[in-house]
Design a protein around this motif. Structure first.
Motif, short mmCIF file in Angstrom:
data_model
loop_
_atom_site.label_atom_id
_atom_site.label_comp_id
_atom_site.label_asym_id
_atom_site.label_seq_id
_atom_site.Cartn_x
_atom_site.Cartn_y
_atom_site.Cartn_z
N ALA A 100 49.75 39.85 78.39
CA ALA A 100 49.69 41.36 78.62
C ALA A 100 48.98 41.87 79.90
CB ALA A 100 48.87 42.08 77.38
N ARG A 101 49.53 42.81 80.29
CA ARG A 101 48.92 43.46 81.62
C ARG A 101 47.25 43.84 81.21
NH1 ARG A 101 45.98 44.10 84.92
NH2 ARG A 101 46.19 45.03 86.98
N CYS A 102 47.09 44.59 80.09
CA CYS A 102 45.81 44.91 79.63
C CYS A 102 45.97 45.35 78.12
CB CYS A 102 45.31 46.28 80.48
SG CYS A 102 46.15 47.71 79.72
N VAL A 103 44.76 45.10 77.55
CA VAL A 103 44.68 45.44 76.11
C VAL A 103 44.14 46.72 75.89
CG1 VAL A 103 43.37 44.73 74.02
CG2 VAL A 103 44.00 43.14 75.60
N VAL A 104 44.48 47.51 74.92
CA VAL A 104 44.20 48.86 74.64
C VAL A 104 43.81 48.94 73.21
CG1 VAL A 104 45.79 50.08 76.17
CG2 VAL A 104 46.54 49.50 73.95
N THR A 105 42.55 49.69 73.21
CA THR A 105 41.86 49.58 71.83
C THR A 105 41.58 51.43 71.62
OG1 THR A 105 39.80 49.17 72.68
CG2 THR A 105 41.04 47.42 71.65
N PRO A 106 42.62 51.99 71.23
CA PRO A 106 42.17 53.49 71.22
C PRO A 106 41.84 53.86 69.79
CG PRO A 106 44.85 52.98 70.98
CD PRO A 106 43.73 51.92 71.33
N LEU A 107 40.80 53.37 69.27
CA LEU A 107 40.48 53.50 68.00
C LEU A 107 39.72 55.22 68.09
CD1 LEU A 107 39.34 50.26 67.01
CD2 LEU A 107 40.88 51.24 65.83
N ARG A 108 39.95 55.84 67.21
CA ARG A 108 39.33 57.15 67.19
C ARG A 108 38.33 57.02 65.80
NH1 ARG A 108 43.70 61.97 66.97
NH2 ARG A 108 44.55 60.87 65.29
N ILE A 109 38.53 56.15 65.00
CA ILE A 109 37.73 55.85 63.91
C ILE A 109 37.18 54.54 63.79
CG2 ILE A 109 37.47 55.76 61.30
CD1 ILE A 109 39.44 58.23 61.24
N ALA A 110 35.65 54.13 63.79
CA ALA A 110 35.45 52.98 64.14
C ALA A 110 33.86 52.66 63.75
CB ALA A 110 35.56 52.48 65.58
N ARG A 111 33.53 51.72 63.16
CA ARG A 111 32.10 51.58 62.98
C ARG A 111 31.83 50.08 63.50
NH1 ARG A 111 29.68 55.52 62.60
NH2 ARG A 111 28.16 54.00 63.50
N GLY A 112 30.85 49.89 63.82
CA GLY A 112 30.18 48.44 63.98
C GLY A 112 30.85 47.72 65.34
N VAL A 113 31.12 46.38 65.25
CA VAL A 113 31.73 45.56 66.34
C VAL A 113 32.91 45.50 66.10
CG1 VAL A 113 31.53 43.52 67.64
CG2 VAL A 113 29.46 44.62 66.75
#
Length: 399
Positions: free
Chosen positions: A300-313
């Motif tokens: 992949a050219r890049c990784v996206v992690t557009p999480l709007r809800i998240a806790r922890g690592v």
């Protein structure tokens, strides 16, 4: 060899999603110094084929089937009490009988409980050293869910958040130690349960850096003319579903309009119907389960992690960085990671930033590198599992 009781709400194998990655590495680490007796549920029929792999790390085991539909009906009993719905969801007299037998018949040094719902099985053993691995502050996660849902689900999620935080505090007050996946999570819980401050600590997630390594022999799963942004994760997990839906609907169409070779790949098992529907959007690809996620990260050219809800690592962030990938991420997805300056990781603040930065990453090789040695080196130095789990070993030795 001392003996440990390890209780987990889900069989700790295969290590292919967030909670299983952590619980498996805990089990593997414990098995090197202790005889581990494991009690866990199996909620995916496909996981029964891994029982022999799990048993290699264990003394006695009790693995019980859990049918999500039936357990959801059981959890409704919690509405008549002040208990969180997750407690009756995982209540099973067969597990309770097995735990009682182990604790009465074996010289158990301590119990390690993975997730709050399993604490019910050792609630009455006050003289037993008990460690609860909450992982995340789940009550806060349910509160975030409530804010994004309509009634009546918003009410149910808010109720769960309120009941769960009371339950979490009760456990923390009764158990010897409470562990969380990051210092941020531990600090948040200290603010919620100040009476247990001196018994709250962090045991961070790590990465299998030998497995998630940038190798040259990964076959490219993409077409040569595709400029790929990839998201990886279990695609029946609501926070992941919310993330890719938002990105595919609100961000990617404008990137695609300006750069026709752009592609957004959603890679992960058990995609919901709403996720599968995203494949109808031009340039969006939904793979479902793949045998190996690493080629999709590598090429992949890049990784996206557009999480709007998240806790922890977020393991998906750590794994991508271990593979030497540049990342565009929401602030929520990297909040629990001890990020330092000058990594190849950008946190867009607004939808417009997401579009602009996404176009820059895809359109210019000198904006963010295709292969990030800085990200890989950071993970090697900061997030190896051996370093993370040493704290658990020290804690158990002190009990």
């Amino acid at each position: 060899m001392k003996e440990i009781l390890f209780l987990a709400h889900r069989i700790p194998y295969p290590p292919n999603k967030g909670d299983k990655i952590r619980s498996f590495h805990l089990l593997k680490y414990l098995s090197e110094s202790y005889r581990v007796h494991l009690g866990a549920f199996v909620d995916d029929p496909d996981d029964w084929r891994y029982v022999s792999e799990v048993e290699k790390f264990c003394g006695e085991t009790r693995l019980l089937p859990l049918q999500p539909g039936r357990s959801k009906l059981k959890s409704l009993k919690g509405l008549a009490t002040r208990l969180p719905l997750t407690v009756p969801y995982y209540a099973d007299t067969r597990m309770g009988t097995w735990v009682d037998g182990i604790l009465n018949e074996r010289p158990i040094h301590a119990a390690l409980v993975f997730s709050s719902a399993m604490a019910q099985y050792v609630a009455d053993y006050d003289s037993l050293p008990r460690i609860i691995d909450f992982v995340d502050v789940d009550s806060d996660k349910w509160r975030q869910y409530a804010a994004r849902k309509n009634w009546p689900m918003s009410w149910i999620y808010r109720r769960e958040a309120d009941c769960l935080v009371r339950y979490e505090r009760k456990i923390a007050n009764a158990f010897s130690r409470s562990a969380f996946v990051s210092e941020n999570e531990a600090a948040l819980f200290r603010s919620l349960a100040p009476e247990a401050n001196d018994r709250i600590l962090s045991i961070e997630n790590g990465v299998d850096t030998a497995y998630f390594a940038d190798r040259a022999d990964y076959v490219n799963p993409y077409s040569p003319d595709e400029l790929v942004m990839v998201f990886t994760g279990a695609m029946d997990y609501w926070a992941n579903v919310d993330a890719v839906t938002w990105f595919a609907n609100e961000i990617f169409p404008e990137i695609r309009r300006q750069l026709g070779s752009a592609r957004f790949y959603i890679v992960g098992a058990r995609p919901t119907e709403s996720v599968r529907t995203l494949a109808q959007t031009e340039g969006v690809k939904v793979t479902g389960a793949v045998e190996d996620v690493r080629p999709f990260l590598k090429h992949a050219r890049c990784v996206v992690t557009p999480l709007r809800i998240a806790r922890g690592v977020q393991n998906k962030v750590l794994e991508a960085m271990a593979m030497g990938k540049s990342i565009l991420s929401s602030e929520a997805a990297v909040e629990g990671i001890d990020v330092v300056d000058r990594l190849d990781l950008i946190v867009p603040k607004t939808p417009g930033d997401w579009v602009e930065l996404g176009l820059n990453v895809l359109g210019a090789d000198d904006f963010l590198p295709r292969e990030s040695e800085k990200n890989r080196r950071f993970i090697m130095q900061r997030y190896g599992w051996e370093m993370s789990l040493h704290r658990l070993g020290t804690l158990l030795d002190s009990l």
